[in-house]
Design a protein around this motif. Sequence first.
Motif, mmCIF file in Angstrom:
data_model
loop_
_atom_site.group_PDB
_atom_site.id
_atom_site.type_symbol
_atom_site.label_atom_id
_atom_site.label_comp_id
_atom_site.label_asym_id
_atom_site.label_seq_id
_atom_site.Cartn_x
_atom_site.Cartn_y
_atom_site.Cartn_z
ATOM 1 N N THR A 74 17.248 15.459 6.549
ATOM 2 C CA THR A 74 16.175 14.659 5.947
ATOM 3 C C THR A 74 15.536 13.752 6.985
ATOM 4 O O THR A 74 14.307 13.649 7.071
ATOM 5 N N ALA B 68 6.296 5.166 0.807
ATOM 6 C CA ALA B 68 6.193 6.596 0.551
ATOM 7 C C ALA B 68 7.358 7.136 -0.271
ATOM 8 O O ALA B 68 7.263 8.205 -0.850
ATOM 9 N N PHE B 69 8.462 6.400 -0.296
ATOM 10 C CA PHE B 69 9.629 6.815 -1.064
ATOM 11 C C PHE B 69 9.788 5.818 -2.216
ATOM 12 O O PHE B 69 10.310 4.722 -2.036
ATOM 13 N N ASN C 142 -2.447 9.477 6.003
ATOM 14 C CA ASN C 142 -1.907 9.451 4.637
ATOM 15 C C ASN C 142 -2.087 8.051 4.069
ATOM 16 O O ASN C 142 -3.179 7.515 4.083
ATOM 17 N N VAL D 53 16.940 4.251 1.529
ATOM 18 C CA VAL D 53 16.849 5.710 1.643
ATOM 19 C C VAL D 53 17.464 6.171 2.962
ATOM 20 O O VAL D 53 18.211 7.150 3.007
ATOM 21 N N ILE E 173 12.122 1.120 3.647
ATOM 22 C CA ILE E 173 12.803 2.249 2.998
ATOM 23 C C ILE E 173 14.262 2.309 3.438
ATOM 24 O O ILE E 173 14.890 3.366 3.426
ATOM 25 N N VAL F 152 11.598 13.864 8.216
ATOM 26 C CA VAL F 152 10.708 12.708 8.138
ATOM 27 C C VAL F 152 10.117 12.398 9.513
ATOM 28 O O VAL F 152 8.906 12.176 9.643
ATOM 29 N N SER G 291 5.812 10.221 4.155
ATOM 30 C CA SER G 291 6.714 11.122 3.442
ATOM 31 C C SER G 291 6.180 12.540 3.554
ATOM 32 O O SER G 291 5.029 12.800 3.188
ATOM 33 N N TYR H 138 7.529 14.826 10.740
ATOM 34 C CA TYR H 138 6.262 14.667 10.031
ATOM 35 C C TYR H 138 5.380 13.601 10.691
ATOM 36 O O TYR H 138 4.188 13.526 10.419
ATOM 37 N N HIS H 139 5.933 12.800 11.562
ATOM 38 C CA HIS H 139 5.181 11.761 12.268
ATOM 39 C C HIS H 139 4.637 12.236 13.609
ATOM 40 O O HIS H 139 4.143 11.440 14.403
#
Length: 200
Positions: free
Chosen positions: A53, A143-144, A99, A45, A42, A57, A123, A60-61
């Motif tokens: 952002t 995921a992106f 996920n 991104v 990614i 991200v 994501s 979220y991990h």
Amino acid sequence: MNAALEASQLGFSLGETGADIQGLKISDFTIFVLTDEAFESIGSVLASADLETLQDVLRYHINPSSVIFSQSLGNVTVPSLQGPDLTFTVLPDGSAWVNNARITFPNTILYNGVAHVIDSVLSPGPFDRSSLEPSTPASDRVAFPDASFVSSLPFSSIAFSTDHMAYSTTPVLLQTIAAVSPQQAEANTTTTSSSAHCGW
């Protein structure tokens, strides 16, 4: 992963904490560590992502409330530090997923938590377990969706506030080893008349 955490300015690194360290004061956590290849998938991104952002991200991990070893994994959800739940799936072949990312190296013990290496970036947001495609290569489970691969990441070295050296890889002192269950440790322990040795 350490370089990404450093770039995100979360103040959280794998191997450094204490009363004098600013940032996330969490313990007993579970973190999903990304490989360089996962970041590279990614990379486009990441190159244009703003700080908020990147922080979202990476948060979220992390599961901040419990140490989750692979033996405890099942088809459950747990909250992430970022907010939305992480969805675990254990398939009949024994593979474990968070996920749409496969856990490729589980149960790495940290001094205040546990890490699991995963093969793709998570994501933030809801995940539907029925959309899991385990036979799809990691490079296609991005995921992106609009991301493209890059061979050079925007962050590639780390430096901690308590030292004056930069590292292009994780320092030996910060590396960890795979966990061994108590039963394995007991089975590998031999006692001699002079000392006891535990095999890991």
